[in-house]
Design a protein around this motif. Structure first.
Motif, mmCIF file in Angstrom:
data_model
loop_
_atom_site.group_PDB
_atom_site.id
_atom_site.type_symbol
_atom_site.label_atom_id
_atom_site.label_comp_id
_atom_site.label_asym_id
_atom_site.label_seq_id
_atom_site.Cartn_x
_atom_site.Cartn_y
_atom_site.Cartn_z
ATOM 1 N N UNK A 40 0.729 -1.540 0.186
ATOM 2 C CA UNK A 40 0.039 0.508 0.548
ATOM 3 C C UNK A 40 1.081 1.032 0.016
ATOM 4 N N UNK A 41 0.555 2.061 -0.742
ATOM 5 C CA UNK A 41 1.143 3.623 -0.830
ATOM 6 C C UNK A 41 0.167 4.701 -0.474
ATOM 7 N N UNK A 42 0.204 5.392 -0.121
ATOM 8 C CA UNK A 42 -0.994 7.028 0.466
ATOM 9 C C UNK A 42 0.063 7.764 0.554
ATOM 10 N N UNK A 72 -6.909 2.113 5.114
ATOM 11 C CA UNK A 72 -5.263 0.646 4.696
ATOM 12 C C UNK A 72 -4.265 0.869 5.283
ATOM 13 N N UNK A 73 -3.605 2.273 4.861
ATOM 14 C CA UNK A 73 -2.024 2.564 5.703
ATOM 15 C C UNK A 73 -1.607 2.441 7.591
ATOM 16 N N UNK A 100 -3.509 9.057 -4.062
ATOM 17 C CA UNK A 100 -3.793 9.494 -3.233
ATOM 18 C C UNK A 100 -5.415 8.883 -3.670
ATOM 19 N N UNK A 101 -5.726 8.610 -4.118
ATOM 20 C CA UNK A 101 -7.409 7.754 -5.042
ATOM 21 C C UNK A 101 -7.853 6.748 -3.368
ATOM 22 N N UNK A 102 -9.533 6.724 -3.183
ATOM 23 C CA UNK A 102 -9.890 6.274 -2.080
ATOM 24 C C UNK A 102 -9.990 4.442 -2.651
ATOM 25 N N UNK A 103 -8.507 3.665 -3.432
ATOM 26 C CA UNK A 103 -9.454 2.494 -3.346
ATOM 27 C C UNK A 103 -9.342 1.604 -2.982
ATOM 28 N N UNK A 104 -10.075 0.849 -3.536
ATOM 29 C CA UNK A 104 -10.504 -1.355 -2.208
ATOM 30 C C UNK A 104 -9.417 -0.989 -1.432
ATOM 31 N N UNK A 106 -6.320 -3.235 -0.335
ATOM 32 C CA UNK A 106 -5.831 -4.540 -1.458
ATOM 33 C C UNK A 106 -5.183 -4.128 -2.156
ATOM 34 N N UNK A 107 -5.853 -3.258 -3.449
ATOM 35 C CA UNK A 107 -5.214 -2.304 -4.358
ATOM 36 C C UNK A 107 -4.291 -2.173 -3.974
ATOM 37 N N UNK A 108 -2.996 -2.520 -5.032
ATOM 38 C CA UNK A 108 -0.897 -2.160 -5.048
ATOM 39 C C UNK A 108 -1.067 -0.384 -5.883
ATOM 40 N N UNK A 109 -0.722 0.570 -4.771
ATOM 41 C CA UNK A 109 -0.512 1.653 -5.171
ATOM 42 C C UNK A 109 0.309 1.748 -5.593
#
Length: 205
Positions: A40-42, A72-73, A100-104, A106-109
């Motif tokens: 995850x990346x945020x 998620x972070x 910065x998108x509000x991904x579900x 488990x999504x790999x940013x």
């Protein structure tokens, strides 16, 4: 002088006034992974230094919208106790914004943004190869602030266990700002580059 009672304002109104007033804010691009190794990346602009002994930084993930759920972070850090703060410069600002998108969950940013994971030395979460400065961190403490509902958040304190600096931005124990080219967060969708610097020595009292 306009005087306002915070309790008379809605949560979005308080948010807007705070993030537009407390500026510029440095940006921590935080990389984590869960116990299964999913990445995850945020980005977080509620971010700063706490102290140098031990070398400690903080960032503050708020709860998500009206749901009152953890980001998620934070969930990953609670699972593993590790994270990496990657500093943001002009070159990676568009990719940072993509994370910065509000991904579900488990999504790999990393994949969404096109940024490259780079193995860390002391922690499992990878660094961001394109970032010029990385702080590998072990979680020191997580403090909940508020009731866990909309507008509340958490303070994550991390002890830095490894510094990484691109040689282009590091010289004799100092960071070369003109080479680093950091970007800071303002209010709304606004950002600012650091391109003008002045020096003001402290008074010798």
């Amino acid at each position: 002088m306009l005087t306002l009672d915070p309790l008379s304002l809605s949560i979005p109104e308080r948010y807007s006034l705070l993030v537009s007033s407390v500026v510029p804010r440095p940006i921590a691009l935080v990389s984590t992974c869960n116990s299964n190794g999913e990445l995850n990346l945020a980005p977080f602009s509620y971010f700063n230094v706490v102290c140098t002994e031990p070398p400690t930084i903080l960032f503050c993930p708020n709860v998500k919208g009206d749901e009152g759920t953890k980001k998620d972070t934070l969930l990953n850090i609670e699972e593993t106790g590790e994270f990496v703060v990657n500093l943001v410069n002009e070159a990676i600002t568009p990719q940072m914004n993509q994370t910065a998108g509000d991904y579900p969950r488990g999504i790999n940013e990393f994949e969404k943004s096109g940024l490259t994971p780079l193995a860390s030395a002391m922690v499992k979460p990878p660094r961001v190869k394109e970032s010029p400065i990385h702080f590998e961190c072990k979680t020191q403490q997580i403090i909940q602030v508020g009731n866990g509902q909309r507008g509340s958040g958490f303070v994550v304190l991390g002890t830095i266990v490894r510094f990484h600096f691109d040689e282009a931005v590091y010289q004799d124990g100092h960071i070369l700002i003109e080479q680093f080219k950091p970007v800071a967060r303002l209010g709304s969708d606004a950002y600012c580059p650091v391109r003008e610097v002045f020096k003001l020595p402290r008074p010798n009292v």
